[in-house]
Motif scaffolding. Sequence first.
Motif, PDB file in Angstrom:
ATOM      1  N   VAL A   1       1.155  -1.697   0.391  1.00 25.21           N
ATOM      2  CA  VAL A   1      -0.139   0.103   0.050  1.00 25.21           C
ATOM      3  C   VAL A   1       0.805   1.201  -0.038  1.00 25.21           C
ATOM      4  CG1 VAL A   1      -1.834   1.176   1.497  1.00 25.21           C
ATOM      5  CG2 VAL A   1      -2.142  -1.264   1.286  1.00 25.21           C
ATOM      6  N   ASP A   2       0.703   2.588  -0.527  1.00 25.90           N
ATOM      7  CA  ASP A   2       1.663   3.750  -1.109  1.00 25.90           C
ATOM      8  C   ASP A   2       0.731   4.873  -0.023  1.00 25.90           C
ATOM      9  OD1 ASP A   2       3.305   2.313  -3.331  1.00 25.90           O
ATOM     10  OD2 ASP A   2       1.642   2.408  -4.316  1.00 25.90           O
ATOM     11  N   LYS A   3      -0.699   4.507  -0.135  1.00 26.66           N
ATOM     12  CA  LYS A   3      -1.108   5.115   1.305  1.00 26.66           C
ATOM     13  C   LYS A   3      -2.112   4.948   1.298  1.00 26.66           C
ATOM     14  CE  LYS A   3       1.391   8.765  -1.359  1.00 26.66           C
ATOM     15  NZ  LYS A   3       1.684  10.644  -0.381  1.00 26.66           N
ATOM     16  N   THR A   4      -2.837   5.134   2.663  1.00 21.22           N
ATOM     17  CA  THR A   4      -3.662   4.860   3.473  1.00 21.22           C
ATOM     18  C   THR A   4      -4.990   6.452   3.040  1.00 21.22           C
ATOM     19  OG1 THR A   4      -3.422   6.374   5.239  1.00 21.22           O
ATOM     20  CG2 THR A   4      -2.118   4.184   5.135  1.00 21.22           C
ATOM     21  N   ILE A   5      -6.226   5.380   2.991  1.00 23.09           N
ATOM     22  CA  ILE A   5      -7.430   6.356   3.199  1.00 23.09           C
ATOM     23  C   ILE A   5      -7.138   7.872   4.221  1.00 23.09           C
ATOM     24  CG2 ILE A   5      -8.884   5.573   4.279  1.00 23.09           C
ATOM     25  CD1 ILE A   5      -9.494   6.587   1.028  1.00 23.09           C
ATOM     26  N   ASN A   6      -6.465   7.237   5.067  1.00 21.92           N
ATOM     27  CA  ASN A   6      -6.584   8.573   5.845  1.00 21.92           C
ATOM     28  C   ASN A   6      -5.766  10.061   5.306  1.00 21.92           C
ATOM     29  OD1 ASN A   6      -8.703   7.302   7.754  1.00 21.92           O
ATOM     30  ND2 ASN A   6      -6.578   6.673   8.700  1.00 21.92           N
ATOM     31  N   ASP A   7      -4.882   9.437   4.730  1.00 20.49           N
ATOM     32  CA  ASP A   7      -4.182  10.096   4.035  1.00 20.49           C
ATOM     33  C   ASP A   7      -3.892  10.685   2.579  1.00 20.49           C
ATOM     34  OD1 ASP A   7      -2.370   9.594   6.559  1.00 20.49           O
ATOM     35  OD2 ASP A   7      -1.590   7.774   5.297  1.00 20.49           O
ATOM     36  N   VAL A   8      -4.963  10.562   2.028  1.00 15.13           N
ATOM     37  CA  VAL A   8      -5.387  11.184   0.668  1.00 15.13           C
ATOM     38  C   VAL A   8      -6.440  11.881   0.601  1.00 15.13           C
ATOM     39  CG1 VAL A   8      -3.650   8.881  -0.455  1.00 15.13           C
ATOM     40  CG2 VAL A   8      -6.480   9.045  -0.188  1.00 15.13           C
ATOM     41  N   SER A   9      -6.739  12.663  -0.831  1.00 19.16           N
ATOM     42  CA  SER A   9      -7.773  13.099  -1.123  1.00 19.16           C
ATOM     43  C   SER A   9      -7.949  13.169  -2.622  1.00 19.16           C
ATOM     44  CB  SER A   9      -7.549  14.566  -0.895  1.00 19.16           C
ATOM     45  OG  SER A   9      -8.415  15.807  -1.087  1.00 19.16           O
ATOM     46  N   ALA A  10      -8.965  13.871  -3.284  1.00 18.44           N
ATOM     47  CA  ALA A  10      -9.398  13.143  -4.496  1.00 18.44           C
ATOM     48  C   ALA A  10      -8.463  14.238  -5.283  1.00 18.44           C
ATOM     49  CB  ALA A  10     -10.824  13.207  -5.127  1.00 18.44           C
ATOM     50  N   GLU A  11      -7.721  15.802  -4.720  1.00 13.41           N
ATOM     51  CA  GLU A  11      -7.646  16.311  -5.364  1.00 13.41           C
ATOM     52  C   GLU A  11      -6.016  16.009  -5.401  1.00 13.41           C
ATOM     53  OE1 GLU A  11      -7.515  19.817  -2.245  1.00 13.41           O
ATOM     54  OE2 GLU A  11     -10.475  20.106  -2.320  1.00 13.41           O
ATOM     55  N   ASP A  12      -5.670  15.301  -4.483  1.00 13.51           N
ATOM     56  CA  ASP A  12      -4.145  14.800  -5.256  1.00 13.51           C
ATOM     57  C   ASP A  12      -4.172  14.400  -6.645  1.00 13.51           C
ATOM     58  OD1 ASP A  12      -3.650  15.400  -2.281  1.00 13.51           O
ATOM     59  OD2 ASP A  12      -3.619  13.356  -1.337  1.00 13.51           O
ATOM     60  N   TYR A  13      -5.150  13.486  -6.905  1.00  8.87           N
ATOM     61  CA  TYR A  13      -5.030  12.833  -7.975  1.00  8.87           C
ATOM     62  C   TYR A  13      -5.981  13.361  -9.345  1.00  8.87           C
ATOM     63  CZ  TYR A  13      -3.286   9.436  -4.422  1.00  8.87           C
ATOM     64  OH  TYR A  13      -2.660   9.247  -3.389  1.00  8.87           O
ATOM     65  N   ASN A  14      -5.450  12.717 -10.877  1.00  4.92           N
ATOM     66  CA  ASN A  14      -6.187  13.056 -11.362  1.00  4.92           C
ATOM     67  C   ASN A  14      -6.868  12.215 -12.164  1.00  4.92           C
ATOM     68  OD1 ASN A  14      -2.975  13.919 -12.645  1.00  4.92           O
ATOM     69  ND2 ASN A  14      -4.566  15.365 -13.394  1.00  4.92           N
ATOM     70  N   GLY A  15      -7.507  11.086 -11.462  1.00  4.39           N
ATOM     71  CA  GLY A  15      -8.024   9.906 -11.865  1.00  4.39           C
ATOM     72  C   GLY A  15      -7.205   8.722 -10.657  1.00  4.39           C
ATOM     73  N   LEU A  16      -8.931   8.411 -10.842  1.00  5.53           N
ATOM     74  CA  LEU A  16     -10.032   6.678  -9.796  1.00  5.53           C
ATOM     75  C   LEU A  16      -9.757   5.398 -10.987  1.00  5.53           C
ATOM     76  CD1 LEU A  16      -9.223   6.102  -6.572  1.00  5.53           C
ATOM     77  CD2 LEU A  16     -12.257   6.601  -6.788  1.00  5.53           C
ATOM     78  N   ILE A  17      -8.912   4.301 -10.265  1.00  5.18           N
ATOM     79  CA  ILE A  17      -9.272   3.043 -10.344  1.00  5.18           C
ATOM     80  C   ILE A  17      -9.652   2.344  -9.163  1.00  5.18           C
ATOM     81  CG2 ILE A  17      -8.706   0.987 -11.472  1.00  5.18           C
ATOM     82  CD1 ILE A  17      -6.720   3.256 -12.871  1.00  5.18           C
ATOM     83  N   LEU A  18     -10.520   1.788  -9.503  1.00  9.13           N
ATOM     84  CA  LEU A  18     -11.162   0.580  -9.067  1.00  9.13           C
ATOM     85  C   LEU A  18     -11.482  -0.812  -9.301  1.00  9.13           C
ATOM     86  CD1 LEU A  18     -14.748   2.994  -8.320  1.00  9.13           C
ATOM     87  CD2 LEU A  18     -12.508   2.803  -6.370  1.00  9.13           C
ATOM     88  N   PRO A  19     -10.750  -1.358  -8.918  1.00  9.17           N
ATOM     89  CA  PRO A  19     -10.271  -2.686  -9.565  1.00  9.17           C
ATOM     90  C   PRO A  19     -11.723  -3.526  -8.668  1.00  9.17           C
ATOM     91  CG  PRO A  19      -8.857  -2.761  -8.114  1.00  9.17           C
ATOM     92  CD  PRO A  19      -9.455  -1.796  -7.926  1.00  9.17           C
ATOM     93  N   GLY A  20     -12.300  -4.817  -9.354  1.00 11.22           N
ATOM     94  CA  GLY A  20     -13.062  -5.368  -8.809  1.00 11.22           C
ATOM     95  C   GLY A  20     -12.426  -6.580  -7.701  1.00 11.22           C
ATOM     96  N   GLY A  21     -12.708  -8.321  -8.209  1.00  8.10           N
ATOM     97  CA  GLY A  21     -12.740  -8.984  -7.010  1.00  8.10           C
ATOM     98  C   GLY A  21     -14.311  -8.697  -5.895  1.00  8.10           C
ATOM     99  N   VAL A  22     -14.715 -10.034  -5.384  1.00  5.09           N
ATOM    100  CA  VAL A  22     -15.576  -9.692  -3.966  1.00  5.09           C
ATOM    101  C   VAL A  22     -15.904  -8.938  -3.519  1.00  5.09           C
ATOM    102  CG1 VAL A  22     -18.237 -10.954  -2.891  1.00  5.09           C
ATOM    103  CG2 VAL A  22     -16.906 -11.606  -5.331  1.00  5.09           C
ATOM    104  N   LEU A  23     -14.262  -9.394  -2.504  1.00  6.68           N
ATOM    105  CA  LEU A  23     -14.250  -9.426  -0.870  1.00  6.68           C
ATOM    106  C   LEU A  23     -14.114  -7.797  -0.495  1.00  6.68           C
ATOM    107  CD1 LEU A  23     -14.317  -9.588   1.739  1.00  6.68           C
ATOM    108  CD2 LEU A  23     -11.730 -10.449   1.300  1.00  6.68           C
ATOM    109  N   ASN A  24     -13.076  -7.258  -2.509  1.00  4.62           N
ATOM    110  CA  ASN A  24     -12.289  -5.795  -2.430  1.00  4.62           C
ATOM    111  C   ASN A  24     -13.808  -4.696  -2.225  1.00  4.62           C
ATOM    112  OD1 ASN A  24     -10.684  -4.020  -2.923  1.00  4.62           O
ATOM    113  ND2 ASN A  24     -11.550  -3.601  -4.778  1.00  4.62           N
ATOM    114  N   PRO A  25     -14.620  -4.543  -2.919  1.00 10.51           N
ATOM    115  CA  PRO A  25     -15.247  -3.880  -2.485  1.00 10.51           C
ATOM    116  C   PRO A  25     -16.238  -3.620  -2.165  1.00 10.51           C
ATOM    117  CG  PRO A  25     -15.763  -4.627  -4.878  1.00 10.51           C
ATOM    118  CD  PRO A  25     -14.659  -5.402  -4.567  1.00 10.51           C
ATOM    119  N   ASP A  26     -16.567  -4.831  -1.760  1.00  8.61           N
ATOM    120  CA  ASP A  26     -17.640  -4.789  -0.243  1.00  8.61           C
ATOM    121  C   ASP A  26     -16.747  -4.498   0.924  1.00  8.61           C
ATOM    122  OD1 ASP A  26     -20.413  -6.254  -0.232  1.00  8.61           O
ATOM    123  OD2 ASP A  26     -19.685  -7.967   1.459  1.00  8.61           O
ATOM    124  N   THR A  27     -15.941  -4.793   0.952  1.00 13.48           N
ATOM    125  CA  THR A  27     -14.945  -4.246   2.154  1.00 13.48           C
ATOM    126  C   THR A  27     -14.879  -2.964   2.245  1.00 13.48           C
ATOM    127  OG1 THR A  27     -13.647  -6.938   2.689  1.00 13.48           O
ATOM    128  CG2 THR A  27     -13.182  -3.782   3.727  1.00 13.48           C
TER     129      THR A  27
END
Length: 186
Positions: free
Chosen positions: A60-86
């Motif tokens: 993991v490069d960064k935790t959700i507590n340490d980032v903001s959408a303002e820091d990035y130009n885009g977002l990728i959301l991979p699947g798998g069942v457990l990943n997005p469900d968590t």
Amino acid sequence: MGALTGKKVAILATDGFEQVELTEPMEKVKAAGADVDIVSLESGEIQGMNHDEKGDMFTVDKTINDVSAEDYNGLILPGGVLNPDTLRTNDKAVQFVRDFFVQHKPVSAICHGPWMLVEADVLEGRTVTSFPSIKTDILNAGGNWVDEEVVVDQGLTTSRTPDDMEAFCKKVVEELREGKHDRQTP
């Protein structure tokens, strides 16, 4: 210089992500010149999956507590069942996704990844695809679900399964290259 030189992309994932749905887009985006961070709920490593078998561990490069959408130009959301469900049970992760839409930045989701879009309440009036088992969730969230290899709707790129990876990655790079998109804010 690549098409994405100078751009920064977040991949939001946690244990149980479908490995190829993280690695392939990450490789293509990096090859096009972007910097990529794997963002997760906690620091350390997260477990990839190859369908129902454990895959590799990823740092993991960064935790959700340490980032903001303002820091990035885009977002990728991979699947798998457990990943997005968590991820969808974490308010900060859901807000992180929603903020990309508020800021009109490209978002890409594959397989079960669109569950995060349902939770972020950003699908009203959008045409998307996903793994077929979450079709009803997408429809209930106001989305228009279609069974197509890849769908792009105002900067939102979605695909169904790893079988669609080549088309998905191509559109991910194209949408990131284009940058901000005109779209309604949720």
